[in-house]
Each structure stands twice: as C-alpha cells, then as structure tokens.
Scaffold this active site. Structure first.
Site, short mmCIF file in Angstrom:
data_model
loop_
_atom_site.label_atom_id
_atom_site.label_comp_id
_atom_site.label_asym_id
_atom_site.label_seq_id
_atom_site.Cartn_x
_atom_site.Cartn_y
_atom_site.Cartn_z
N LYS A 179 0.61 -1.68 -0.04
CA LYS A 179 -0.02 -0.07 0.65
C LYS A 179 1.14 1.11 0.20
CE LYS A 179 -1.31 3.43 2.74
NZ LYS A 179 -1.68 3.93 1.83
N GLU A 254 10.76 1.35 9.32
CA GLU A 254 11.06 2.21 9.42
C GLU A 254 10.84 3.79 9.64
OE1 GLU A 254 14.41 1.99 8.59
OE2 GLU A 254 14.23 0.28 8.39
N CYS A 293 14.02 11.59 5.27
CA CYS A 293 13.99 10.92 6.78
C CYS A 293 15.26 11.45 7.91
CB CYS A 293 14.00 9.56 6.84
SG CYS A 293 14.42 8.41 6.03
N GLU A 396 10.11 15.66 14.84
CA GLU A 396 10.55 15.40 13.32
C GLU A 396 9.45 16.55 12.53
OE1 GLU A 396 9.06 12.50 11.01
OE2 GLU A 396 11.61 12.42 9.70
P1 NAD Z 1 3.00 8.44 7.25
O1 NAD Z 1 3.18 8.11 9.11
O2 NAD Z 1 1.75 9.69 7.56
O3 NAD Z 1 2.12 7.27 5.99
C1 NAD Z 1 3.23 6.71 5.98
C2 NAD Z 1 2.31 5.66 5.83
O4 NAD Z 1 1.13 4.78 6.06
C3 NAD Z 1 1.07 6.00 4.76
O5 NAD Z 1 1.23 4.58 3.37
C4 NAD Z 1 -0.26 5.72 4.97
O6 NAD Z 1 -1.63 6.12 4.42
C5 NAD Z 1 -0.14 4.89 5.95
N1 NAD Z 1 -0.67 4.81 7.51
C6 NAD Z 1 -1.22 6.40 8.13
N2 NAD Z 1 -1.92 5.49 8.96
C7 NAD Z 1 -1.91 4.62 9.10
C8 NAD Z 1 -2.11 3.20 9.84
N3 NAD Z 1 -3.22 3.61 11.04
N4 NAD Z 1 -2.47 2.50 10.13
C9 NAD Z 1 -1.53 1.49 8.61
N5 NAD Z 1 -0.19 2.44 7.58
C10 NAD Z 1 -1.22 4.03 8.39
O7 NAD Z 1 3.94 8.84 6.86
P2 NAD Z 1 4.53 10.28 5.76
O8 NAD Z 1 3.90 11.15 5.80
O9 NAD Z 1 4.23 9.37 4.36
O10 NAD Z 1 6.32 9.79 5.58
C11 NAD Z 1 7.04 10.29 6.69
C12 NAD Z 1 7.52 10.01 6.99
O11 NAD Z 1 8.06 8.71 7.23
C13 NAD Z 1 8.90 10.67 8.12
O12 NAD Z 1 8.58 10.67 9.76
C14 NAD Z 1 9.89 10.23 8.22
O13 NAD Z 1 10.95 10.80 8.56
C15 NAD Z 1 9.19 9.23 7.54
N6 NAD Z 1 10.35 7.93 6.67
C16 NAD Z 1 11.18 7.28 7.20
C17 NAD Z 1 12.00 6.26 6.76
C18 NAD Z 1 12.85 5.86 6.56
O14 NAD Z 1 13.95 4.74 6.41
N7 NAD Z 1 13.18 5.45 8.13
C19 NAD Z 1 11.92 6.70 5.16
C20 NAD Z 1 10.94 7.90 4.09
C21 NAD Z 1 10.23 7.67 5.32
#
Ligand code: NAD
Length: 502
Positions: A179, A254, A293, A396
């Site tokens: 997803k 992650e 990230c 963050e």
């Molecule tokens: P987000 O947590 O809002 O969303 C990430 C994913 O989770 C999306 O696909 C979203 O639809 C899904 N999601 C949201 N709520 C959910 C739930 N309750 N259950 C299951 N899935 C759910 O993050 P974002 O805003 O899309 O991305 C930014 C974040 O991602 C930042 O915190 C960044 O640091 C992190 N990130 C981490 C890495 C790493 O390698 N550690 C890499 C890229 C991004």
C-alpha cells in the site's frame, strides 16, 4: 488500463470494489494529476487472499522457484526500470514535487537495489553447516521465505522505499501486498506493472491504493499476513504495529529522524574546507525541501565559527531556486501537500515565539511562473539560537527548516547530537581524523557520516536506533528481514537414548 484501475490483485488490474476514487494532486499547483482507486477493506482482503494462495504454505510456484531464477527476474526488473527511467523520473517528480534530476537518481538507486538483492540471494542461498559436535550428525541452517508480506510506504521516496521492501521480499521467495502513500501512489503502480512485465506469477505481488485507515490498518491486522513492514511516521507506525504485534506477525518499522549535523571549527580551517562544509550543510537540510527521513535538520556547530558559518549558510539558502520540480533550473520543489505546508509554518511560528532567531526564510515565497500561487512552496528557513526545550529541536518537522544549536567542546557536541528520541542518521565534520572517529563512535544513530552527508549504499544496513525504528533495510540484514531460519539436524546413526527405562 484506465487510469483509476490502480488496484492489482491476482494478476488483474481493477478499480476499487466500492468504485471510490481519489484525486492525486501535483504539489506544484494543486491540480489533479490522476484519479486512482480508493481501496477499502474488501480490496485488502482479496489481495491478501491472492498472496496467501500464491504462497500456498511455502509450496506455491514462487517460493519454490530456485533462487537463481528469482534473481534473474529481479535483474529483468532492473533492466525495465532503466528502460523507463525518464518516464518514471517524471512520474515521481510530478507526484512528489522533487526535481526531475532527483527522480532520475531515485530510479538509478532503485535499479541498484534490485540488482543488489539479486546478487545477494544467489550468494546466500546455500545453507550454513554448523558443528553439532559429532561426526554422526549433519546439522545445517537454511533459509525460507516468511510468507505473505504487507508493506506500507510513505510519500517522500515512494519508489525507493517500495524497492527496499519488494526487492528483498521477492528475492527471498515471499508474496506481498503493498500500500503506497495515498498522496504519491503513481510510481509504485508503475513498478508493479514492471514486475508483471518481467514475468512474476499472478498473485505474488499485489497493490491496493488507498488511505492509511482503512487500507493500511487492515493490512496490519489481517490474520493471513505473516510480516508487516512499515516506513513512515512514528505515530502511524506505532499505531499500526500494535495490531500487527497482537497477531504475532514479524514487524519491521522504519520511522522518523531528527538528525544532527555536527560541525567542528577545525572543519572550516581553510576557505575550501569552509565552502565544502557549508555546501554540504545546505544539501543535508534542504534537498527535497527537507522532506527526507535522514535530513540534517539540526546544525550543531562550534560556537567560534557559528556566526560566520550561519551567515554564509543563510545567504546561500536564500538563493535556492524554488519551483516546479520539472522546470529547467529549479533546485528545490514544493512541499508535498497543504497539510505539510501548514505543519511547517506552524513549527516556524512556535520556534519564533519560543525565542529562535530567523536568519532567512520563514514564509512562503512570492509566486512566479515556475511557482504557481496554488503550489505548496515554502522558503528554505534557518532558525538560529535554538535549544532543546523547543519543539523544533525535539520533533521531526519534515520540511525546509534548519535549526542551529551551538557547542563549546566535544563533550557538549556529543551530548547535543544524542539528545533525541530518534536515532536514524547523523554526521560529524572535523579536520582532525581522530576526533571525527571518536565522535562518530559515540553517536547513537544508525548511519554516521564523517565529512559527508546523505550517501548510502545498498550493501550497508539502513535503519534507526531508538524510536527511528525496528529492524534494518538494505545489506544482508535487509534480506534476512524476509527470511525464516530453519535448523535441520540429521542424525546419521540413530540409536536409542534410554532416557526412560521402560
Ligand atoms: P505517515 O506515517 O503519515 O504515512 C506513511 C504510510 O502509513 C502511508 O502509506 C499512510 O497511508 C500509512 N498509514 C497512516 N496511518 C496508518 C495506520 N493507522 N495504519 C496503517 N497505515 C497507516 O508518513 P508520511 O507522512 O507518508 O511520511 C513521512 C514519514 O516517513 C516521516 O516521519 C519520515 O521520517 C518517515 N520516513 C522514514 C524513512 C526511514 O527509512 N526511516 C524513510 C522515509 C520516510
């Protein structure tokens, strides 16, 4: 296929069962790029069932395909990614807002990930013989795929994050449902098309486009999912992981980062060294508008060079060319959404109210031909005189905001750099090699750069200490996330043990 048929289940592209759709927006002007299927629980259930059948308790066609053939498919995918390089880079640029050049770099990195896991799985497919302490015992540890993997990815590096999961999962013989973020699903849809074109059997890789809740949440809790791998924010990741843990699934998370870039005065001893350190601090904080990230969003700088360094940094930050990622000469694109724009503006307002000093930015830029007024642009911002009690230091932000904290000695530098609940990445800049290595050894983050920022290697593990996550992607550990170990103990000369007299 029609544009809104972005759900792929059991080898068939289709719309959402409910018929619902969502508009994916271009962040440069907020106009609709494409309508996609807005999946629901019933679509997830169908996708998991397809993946479950394709795995068939480890007896399905894909898990039983020899590692060398699985690797060959991964290499074909790598070739197709390069064939479609410009098309995918354009999709990624328009969907996320990043520049076209960044999109090309992403496609190359994704290609490398597929080739890396193809090589690794062939080299690591044999079992490991262990000494059982007897010539009459043959004992070997072998690897098998875990089963059905559910994958959830964020919007900042959609294709890259998907590939770090899909490539090792397929290499190891798993089946999957992915997803992508509802904000940026388009490049992942294209990747699934390439997997099909490369010859992956139906049901092995499925995609359900849709929202975190219900699509992601259903994947996390689904009883037929064996492994839940999530990349995204701390709040949604830990929420989703709770239901995954309740079902005793394997989990990999992650999450976010709050990454220090520690600069000692001796890293700025010559004009050339000073220029390099400033240039890299700029890159660390502002590439992809800070929506990275591992962004070096906390500059931790020795007091004696602070003013000169920050003045030059702010001067260059003001000159960064903001605009539509696909436009010629643009260096930085917009933020991904109105929500992200509001969040960033809110953090800047709170920091200023708490006493931070604005050195540049702090507002939306003037609209221009390359920067439509409806786009989600925010000027690169440098906030000086920050301290640990400010939310901009602890939380963050995920935007073009660089905070500045000063230190007086090595001890204080290490303490500041480690003063975070996260632990994804960080850097130390010093002209004194011994000091740089000493500090690097003391930093509690998953990746440390010495006199550099941002490079990563597919053969080196990526992941975080603390609340930056659980597990590792890339490297040998990135493959092991998707494998079960199995110990086979073979007695070549069975005899009674006579534990029981009877
Ligand atoms: P987000 O947590 O809002 O969303 C990430 C994913 O989770 C999306 O696909 C979203 O639809 C899904 N999601 C949201 N709520 C959910 C739930 N309750 N259950 C299951 N899935 C759910 O993050 P974002 O805003 O899309 O991305 C930014 C974040 O991602 C930042 O915190 C960044 O640091 C992190 N990130 C981490 C890495 C790493 O390698 N550690 C890499 C890229 C991004």
């Amino acid at each position: 296929m029609p544009a809104s048929e972005t759900i792929h289940v059991d080898g068939v592209w289709r719309a959402a069962t409910s018929g619902a759709t969502r508009a994916v927006l271009d962040p440069a002007d907020a106009q609709t790029l494409q309508m996609v299927a807005e999946g629901g629980v019933e679509d997830v259930d169908a996708a998991v069932l397809a993946a479950h059948r394709a795995f068939a308790g480890g007896q399905g066609q894909w898990p039983r395909t020899p590692a060398s053939e699985r690797a060959a498919l991964l290499r074909r995918v790598a070739g197709l990614l390069q064939r479609d390089r410009e098309e995918i880079a354009l999709i990624e640029s328009r969907d996320t807002g990043k520049t076209l050049e960044e999109g090309r770099v992403d496609v190359d990195d994704v290609t490398n990930a597929f080739n890396y896991f193809a090589d690794l799985v062939v080299n690591e497919s044999g079992g490991r013989v262990v000494d059982a302490g007897s010539p009459d015992v043959h004992s070997v540890v072998v690897h098998e795929p875990v089963g059905v993997c559910a994958m959830i990815t964020p919007w900042n590096y959609p294709l890259l994050q998907a590939s770090w999961k899909i490539a090792p999962a397929l290499a190891a013989g798993n089946t999957l449902v992915i997803k992508p973020s509802e904000v940026t699903p388009l490049s992942t849809v294209h990747l699934i098309m390439l997997l099909v074109e490369a010859g992956l059997p139906a049901g092995v890789a499925n995609i359900v486009t849709g929202a975190g809740v219900p699509v992601g949440a259903r994947l996390a809790e689904h009883p037929q999912v064996d492994l839940f791998s999530f990349t995204g924010g701390l709040a949604s990741g830990t929420t989703a992981a709770q239901s995954a843990v309740a079902g005793a699934k394997k989990i990999a998370l992650e999450l976010g980062g709050k990454n220090p870039n520690v600069v000692f005065a001796d890293a700025c001893a010559t004009d050339v060294a000073f220029d390099t350190a400033v240039d890299q601090a700029l890159n660390a904080a502002f590439i992809h508008s800070g929506q990275v990230c591992s962004a070096g969003s906390r500059l931790i700088i020795e007091e004696s060079v602070r003013d000169r360094f920050v003045t030059e940094l702010a001067r260059r930050a003001e000159r960064i060319k903001l605009g539509r990622g696909t436009a010629e000469g643009v260096e930085c694109g917009p933020l991904v959404s109105q929500q992200q724009l509001d969040k960033v503006a809110g953090y800047v307002a709170s920091a200023l109210a708490e006493g931070a000093k604005l050195r540049c930015g702090g507002s939306r830029p003037e609209p221009s031909e390359q920067r439509p007024a409806t786009g989600y642009f925010y000027a690169p911002t440098v906030l000086d005189s920050c301290h640990r009690d400010m939310s901009v230091i602890r939380e963050e932000i995920f935007g073009p905001i660089l905070t500045v904290e000063a230190f007086h000695d090595e001890e204080e530098a290490v303490a500041l750099a480690n003063d975070t609940e996260y632990g994804l990445a960080g850097a130390v800049w010093s002209g004194d090699t011994a000091r740089a290595r000493r500090v690097a050894a003391r930093l509690r983050h998953g990746t440390i750069w010495i006199n550099d920022f941002h490079p990563y290697l597919p053969q080196a593990e990526w992941g975080g200490f603390g609340k930056s996550g659980i597990g590792r992607e890339l490297g040998p550990s990135g493959l092991d996330e998707y494998r079960e170990s199995k110990h086979i103990y073979e007695n070549l000369k069975p005899e009674p043990v006579r534990w029981f007299a009877g």
